[in-house]
Design an enzyme around this catalytic site. Structure first.
Site, PDB file in Angstrom:
ATOM      1  N   GLU A 198      -8.626 -11.724   5.669  1.00 44.75           N
ATOM      2  CA  GLU A 198      -7.513 -11.135   6.433  1.00 44.75           C
ATOM      3  C   GLU A 198      -7.819 -11.344   7.921  1.00 44.75           C
ATOM      4  OE1 GLU A 198      -6.888  -6.957   5.734  1.00 44.75           O
ATOM      5  OE2 GLU A 198      -4.981  -6.925   6.822  1.00 44.75           O
ATOM      6  N   HIS A 248       0.837  -1.211   0.000  1.00 45.43           N
ATOM      7  CA  HIS A 248       0.000   0.000   0.000  1.00 45.43           C
ATOM      8  C   HIS A 248       0.870   1.258   0.000  1.00 45.43           C
ATOM      9  CE1 HIS A 248      -3.914  -2.010   0.990  1.00 45.43           C
ATOM     10  NE2 HIS A 248      -3.102  -2.935   1.467  1.00 45.43           N
TER      11      HIS A 248
HETATM   12 ZN   LIG Z   1      -3.414  -4.925   2.283  1.00 47.49          ZN
END
Ligand SMILES: [Zn+2]
Length: 362
Positions: free
Chosen positions: A203, A18
């Site tokens: 996640e 990111h």
């Molecule tokens: Zn990520």
């Protein structure tokens, strides 16, 4: 002989990183000072680096995301986005990354007076400038924030920049309560235009998020995919038992973009040794290894490989497999893929043939 420097020198492919999670601490401070931002927790770069890691490392995804308020707050002008992107390219090239897909959510950079297209243009220009003259190619993934309602609009922008460096689309942010199917409008538009999708799923959420991402939303890659571990068990005689979903993911070679240190920081695993990356790899899943957020996790791709290599006893062939998996599931052009593959083959085969395959990170 196989020191950290050797891993750094090895050509590497990075799919999940990111932009707002990889700033240099010194840059955050300088950008904050330029704009009179008085909100940073500290203006000392070493203290800020430690603050980011300790804020991220609280075993909770929502708390982890708090660290981003400070990076995002200094990424609100063309010049700041350009600089952060250029430095991202420089830092990855220094780490031996030869191809990366960098993702960011344009909707987070509209607090000043920037328009969505200006955000994307600034990042693309910065990445190009930072890559110039270096052995690295970088493409962009546009992310939409899954707890917001702008994903279809962001998908339209991603398509608008398709020939200019944007190669795929993603949704990111808090997962629980924000299932992938909430964004079918965006994903259907991607499918109509044959535009590649990767979706953060599993996640912290269970495999139902992964199932939605693959079967209902059309993702060809999964960000993290840890939730899949509940679909896999190994019997006492080492036989693998997998659910229909896990089996389909393996057969279809859906890439799992695994990010071990980040997963540990949000509490999804207790230690690197407990991370399922070793198990998934052993059982033939298309596993890739990634950084997620280099600043918050205090990491690099070299560091992730080193830590996992130690924990799981990887050799150079294993690392080559991880890089091949990443390259073959990347959203780059076939020509570039072929070119990069030659670089991987040349380096890793040379390494294992001439200097032995054993991997000893220290
Ligand atoms: Zn990520």
């Amino acid at each position: 002989m196989f020191a950290t420097e050797t891993i750094q020198e090895a050509p590497k492919i990075l799919l999940h990183d990111h932009l707002d999670g990889g700033l240099r601490p010194s840059t955050i401070i300088e950008l904050a000072e330029q704009t009179g931002n008085k909100e940073l927790p500290t203006y000392d770069k070493d203290e800020l680096a430690n603050w980011m890691i300790s804020t991220a490392n609280r075993r909770n995804l929502e708390l982890y995301l708090e660290a981003f308020t400070h990076t995002i707050s200094v990424m609100q002008t063309r010049a700041a986005l350009y600089r952060v992107a250029a430095e991202c390219a420089e830092d990855l090239a220094l780490d031996g990354v030869i191809y990366a897909e960098i993702r960011f959510a344009p909707e987070l950079h509209l607090m000043g007076d920037l328009k969505v297209a200006e955000v994307i243009e600034s990042v693309l220009a910065g990445l190009e400038a930072g890559s110039e003259g270096k052995d690295i190619n970088i493409n962009v993934l546009v992310s939409a924030i899954r707890s917001q309602k702008r994903s279809k609009e962001m998908m339209e922008f991603a398509l608008r920049f398709r020939e200019k460096g944007v190669v795929g689309f993603d949704i990111a942010g808090p997962e629980i309560g924000y299932p992938p199917v909430d964004h079918l409008g965006a994903f259907n538009l991607a499918l109509e235009n044959d535009f590649p999708l990767t979706i953060h799923a599993g996640e912290v959420g269970g495999s139902e998020y992964i199932e939605q991402a693959i079967n209902q939303c059309g993702a060809s890659r999964i960000g993290h995919g840890l939730g899949l571990r509940d679909d896999i068990s190994v019997s006492a005689d080492e036989n693998l038992k997998v659910s229909a979903l896990a089996s389909a993911i393996r057969e279809r070679k859906v890439a799992l973009e695994m990010c071990p240190t980040s997963n540990m920081h949000i509490g999804a695993v207790q230690s690197i040794g407990e991370h399922p990356i070793g198990l998934f790899l052993d059982f033939g899943f298309c596993v890739t290894i990634n950084t997620d957020n280099r600043l918050m996790s205090g990491t690099s791709l070299t560091e992730e490989i080193k830590k996992c290599g130690l924990s799981f006893g990887w050799d150079w062939d294993t690392i080559h497999t991880l890089m091949k998996n990443a390259l073959s599931s990347s959203f780059s052009s076939p020509d570039l893929r072929e070119d990069l593959n030659s670089k991987l083959v040349e380096w890793y085969l040379n390494r294992s043939t001439n200097e032995g395959n054993d991997y000893a990170p220290y």
